[in-house]
Design a protein around this motif. Structure first.
Motif, PDB file in Angstrom:
ATOM      1  N   THR A 200       4.707   2.676  -8.331  1.00  0.00           N
ATOM      2  CA  THR A 200       3.437   3.001  -7.693  1.00  0.00           C
ATOM      3  C   THR A 200       2.687   1.755  -7.225  1.00  0.00           C
ATOM      4  O   THR A 200       2.188   1.707  -6.105  1.00  0.00           O
ATOM      5  CB  THR A 200       2.558   3.790  -8.682  1.00  0.00           C
ATOM      6  N   ILE A 201       2.585   0.751  -8.095  1.00  0.00           N
ATOM      7  CA  ILE A 201       1.850  -0.465  -7.727  1.00  0.00           C
ATOM      8  C   ILE A 201       2.508  -1.146  -6.532  1.00  0.00           C
ATOM      9  O   ILE A 201       1.841  -1.540  -5.576  1.00  0.00           O
ATOM     10  CB  ILE A 201       1.778  -1.425  -8.926  1.00  0.00           C
ATOM     11  N   THR A 202       3.833  -1.255  -6.574  1.00  0.00           N
ATOM     12  CA  THR A 202       4.547  -1.905  -5.479  1.00  0.00           C
ATOM     13  C   THR A 202       4.411  -1.113  -4.186  1.00  0.00           C
ATOM     14  O   THR A 202       4.333  -1.694  -3.104  1.00  0.00           O
ATOM     15  CB  THR A 202       6.038  -2.055  -5.833  1.00  0.00           C
ATOM     16  N   ASN A 203       4.365   0.200  -4.273  1.00  0.00           N
ATOM     17  CA  ASN A 203       4.180   1.018  -3.076  1.00  0.00           C
ATOM     18  C   ASN A 203       2.868   0.684  -2.379  1.00  0.00           C
ATOM     19  O   ASN A 203       2.793   0.598  -1.148  1.00  0.00           O
ATOM     20  CB  ASN A 203       4.198   2.499  -3.447  1.00  0.00           C
ATOM     21  N   GLY A 204       1.809   0.497  -3.175  1.00  0.00           N
ATOM     22  CA  GLY A 204       0.530   0.144  -2.580  1.00  0.00           C
ATOM     23  C   GLY A 204       0.566  -1.227  -1.932  1.00  0.00           C
ATOM     24  O   GLY A 204       0.034  -1.418  -0.834  1.00  0.00           O
ATOM     25  N   ILE A 205       1.203  -2.189  -2.599  1.00  0.00           N
ATOM     26  CA  ILE A 205       1.299  -3.548  -2.048  1.00  0.00           C
ATOM     27  C   ILE A 205       2.121  -3.552  -0.764  1.00  0.00           C
ATOM     28  O   ILE A 205       1.729  -4.138   0.248  1.00  0.00           O
ATOM     29  CB  ILE A 205       1.899  -4.503  -3.093  1.00  0.00           C
ATOM     30  N   LEU A 206       3.285  -2.885  -0.806  1.00  0.00           N
ATOM     31  CA  LEU A 206       4.130  -2.820   0.382  1.00  0.00           C
ATOM     32  C   LEU A 206       3.422  -2.089   1.515  1.00  0.00           C
ATOM     33  O   LEU A 206       3.553  -2.466   2.683  1.00  0.00           O
ATOM     34  CB  LEU A 206       5.447  -2.115   0.050  1.00  0.00           C
ATOM     35  N   GLY A 207       2.676  -1.045   1.165  1.00  0.00           N
ATOM     36  CA  GLY A 207       1.939  -0.308   2.190  1.00  0.00           C
ATOM     37  C   GLY A 207       0.952  -1.194   2.913  1.00  0.00           C
ATOM     38  O   GLY A 207       0.799  -1.111   4.138  1.00  0.00           O
ATOM     39  N   GLY A 208       0.272  -2.091   2.169  1.00  0.00           N
ATOM     40  CA  GLY A 208      -0.662  -3.005   2.805  1.00  0.00           C
ATOM     41  C   GLY A 208       0.026  -4.059   3.634  1.00  0.00           C
ATOM     42  O   GLY A 208      -0.481  -4.464   4.682  1.00  0.00           O
ATOM     43  N   LEU A 209       1.200  -4.516   3.191  1.00  0.00           N
ATOM     44  CA  LEU A 209       1.946  -5.520   3.941  1.00  0.00           C
ATOM     45  C   LEU A 209       2.495  -4.962   5.240  1.00  0.00           C
ATOM     46  O   LEU A 209       2.522  -5.645   6.264  1.00  0.00           O
ATOM     47  CB  LEU A 209       3.092  -6.068   3.089  1.00  0.00           C
ATOM     48  N   ILE A 210       2.971  -3.723   5.180  1.00  0.00           N
ATOM     49  CA  ILE A 210       3.623  -3.137   6.354  1.00  0.00           C
ATOM     50  C   ILE A 210       2.598  -2.478   7.268  1.00  0.00           C
ATOM     51  O   ILE A 210       2.479  -2.821   8.439  1.00  0.00           O
ATOM     52  CB  ILE A 210       4.698  -2.123   5.904  1.00  0.00           C
ATOM     53  N   SER A 211       1.848  -1.504   6.733  1.00  0.00           N
ATOM     54  CA  SER A 211       0.801  -0.843   7.516  1.00  0.00           C
ATOM     55  C   SER A 211      -0.033   0.020   6.590  1.00  0.00           C
ATOM     56  O   SER A 211       0.439   1.062   6.119  1.00  0.00           O
ATOM     57  CB  SER A 211       1.410   0.016   8.637  1.00  0.00           C
ATOM     58  N   SER A 212      -1.268  -0.390   6.355  1.00  0.00           N
ATOM     59  CA  SER A 212      -2.132   0.398   5.477  1.00  0.00           C
ATOM     60  C   SER A 212      -2.506   1.727   6.113  1.00  0.00           C
ATOM     61  O   SER A 212      -2.711   2.726   5.421  1.00  0.00           O
ATOM     62  CB  SER A 212      -3.397  -0.401   5.133  1.00  0.00           C
ATOM     63  N   THR A 213      -2.578   1.759   7.448  1.00  0.00           N
ATOM     64  CA  THR A 213      -2.899   3.010   8.136  1.00  0.00           C
ATOM     65  C   THR A 213      -1.766   4.015   7.987  1.00  0.00           C
ATOM     66  O   THR A 213      -1.997   5.194   7.681  1.00  0.00           O
ATOM     67  CB  THR A 213      -3.178   2.757   9.624  1.00  0.00           C
ATOM     68  N   ALA A 214      -0.521   3.567   8.204  1.00  0.00           N
ATOM     69  CA  ALA A 214       0.631   4.455   8.035  1.00  0.00           C
ATOM     70  C   ALA A 214       0.740   4.933   6.593  1.00  0.00           C
ATOM     71  O   ALA A 214       1.086   6.093   6.324  1.00  0.00           O
ATOM     72  CB  ALA A 214       1.912   3.736   8.455  1.00  0.00           C
ATOM     73  N   THR A 215       0.430   4.050   5.645  1.00  0.00           N
ATOM     74  CA  THR A 215       0.461   4.422   4.230  1.00  0.00           C
ATOM     75  C   THR A 215      -0.584   5.497   3.939  1.00  0.00           C
ATOM     76  O   THR A 215      -0.333   6.431   3.174  1.00  0.00           O
ATOM     77  CB  THR A 215       0.192   3.184   3.354  1.00  0.00           C
TER      78      THR A 215
END
Length: 422
Positions: A200-215
């Protein structure tokens, strides 16, 4: 006593020992810790002789000598059947000889960096091999497309200003494209290394690195289908937006490093609050025993190095550049408020880079630049909060909207009360 020469020889020996230690540990039969130390020192000694005699052909002779010794070593080992058919150690030996010679007239800092990188690359053989084996055709395509974007297109673009207000520099615009695509590609391959079930934590970090809007869109939809994961989905959304703010700081550090000391403190203050909200949301979800199974899988992102994506961002960045220049011309620096709010809805990167470059050109005060960057990020938060409320479950909105609202209100207070003037 010549202390400079002693330091030079000590550095050479240390780098040889470092790389030789790794080769010795790996059990390579051709060369180990003693051999690599001697090879590096041999290069340094020949470099000193060449410098004193002004005859640099002696270094070339040393290269041939080291290569001949490596070939002889391989030949003798082949007679016993104990030989590694790879060329890594041989190339490393030649590199360390060259590095030893370079230290004589080159930078010790550069030499230490090269030696350290060599040791790390040798040590990461298994990790790098596994990574390459895990790459798919589309991953290789992404790497080649990024190479085309950064190494083929960028150098041939003209480095001069065009267009309205003469703010459109093709090479500068494309350099910003390379930066953003590079950041996205880094997040993409981090995802590839960690896998879909990274936590879960890594998903949030990766989401911000790749695209917080898409996440936000992805996990809002998921919370609608599985309301039991709403708290965890809220944590991922808040974390992704927190990482997006870190991206802003990184972009400023790269594009306008001289102004980072003035821009970073207020942004870090807001970042600190967002981190606190992330931690609170995480423990709240854990305390209530939310269902973690449905939220673990991180959807695979699209290739960020596609030429179409690069062109779209380049066009958006160019429009923001013109918008910033026009707003400043017609309304003064206050007009940038509207541009920041509008551009922040869709892409914070473009307005951040535009403000940073405008700051470099002296077109905006540094205290105004960071304020507009924060305003753009708050605009983006409001947009993502609206998406979460519309797309996601009620429970998701219950947690995301207050967190984003607290961040925006706190950030506006930072803008209002932060001392200016450096």
């Amino acid at each position: 006593m010549d202390y400079d020469t002693i330091i030079l020889l000590a550095t050479s020996l240390g780098l040889g020992l470092l790389v030789g230690l790794q080769r010795e540990y790996s059990g390579h039969p051709i060369a180990g810790i003693r051999t690599f130390s001697l090879i590096t020192l041999f290069g340094t000694i020949l470099g000193l002789i060449a410098q004193a005699s002004e005859n640099y052909w002696i270094i070339g002779a040393g290269v041939l000598a080291v290569a001949a010794i490596m070939l002889m070593g391989n030949f003798l080992k082949s007679k016993t059947g104990n030989v590694d058919i790879g060329q890594t150690t041989e190339v490393a030996g030649l590199l360390m000889f060259g590095l030893g010679a370079y230290l004589v007239e080159g930078s010790l800092a550069v030499g230490v960096i090269i030696g350290g990188i060599t040791a790390v690359l040798l040590h990461l053989k298994g990790t790098l091999d596994d990574f390459v084996k895990g790459l798919e055709k589309k991953d290789i395509k992404a790497i080649m497309q990024f190479a085309a974007i950064s190494l083929v297109i960028l150098p041939v673009l003209p480095d001069r200003e065009y267009g309205p207000y003469e703010v459109l520099n093709p090479q500068e615009i494309w350099l910003m494209v390379v930066l953003i695509v590079g950041l996205g590609l880094g997040g993409y391959f981090l995802y590839k290394m960690l896998g879909k079930d990274a936590g879960t934590i890594t998903n949030g970090i990766l989401g911000g690195l790749i695209s917080s809007t898409a996440t936000t869109v992805t996990y809002s939809n998921r919370s609608k289908d599985v309301p039991s994961i709403s708290r965890l989905a809220a944590f991922i959304l808040i974390t992704a937006s927190t990482v997006a703010l870190i991206r802003i700081i990184v972009e400023v550090a790269i594009v306008s490093p001289d102004n980072l000391g003035r821009i970073a403190p207020p942004l870090l203050t807001v970042l600190g609050l967002m981190i606190v909200l992330c931690v609170a949301m995480y423990f709240l979800s854990r305390r209530n025993g939310d269902d973690n199974e449905e939220v673990e899988e991180m959807p695979e992102p699209d290739n960020p190095a596609q030429l179409k994506t690069a062109l779209i961002f380049g066009a958006l960045y160019a429009l923001v550049l013109i918008g910033v220049a026009a707003a400043k011309d017609y309304f003064g620096q206050g007009g940038l408020l509207i541009v920041s709010i509008i551009s922040g809805f869709t892409d914070v990167d473009a307005i951040t880079l535009s403000l940073a470059n405008t700051l470099n050109r002296g077109g905006i005060e540094v205290d105004n630049a960071w304020k507009y960057m924060l305003i753009a990020s708050f605009s983006n938060l409001a947009f993502k909060g609206g998406m979460a409320a519309v797309i996601g479950s009620r429970k998701l909105a219950k947690y995301v909207l207050p967190a984003f609202a607290i961040t925006i209100v706190f950030g506006l207070l930072v803008i209002w009360w932060w001392p200016t003037g450096g």
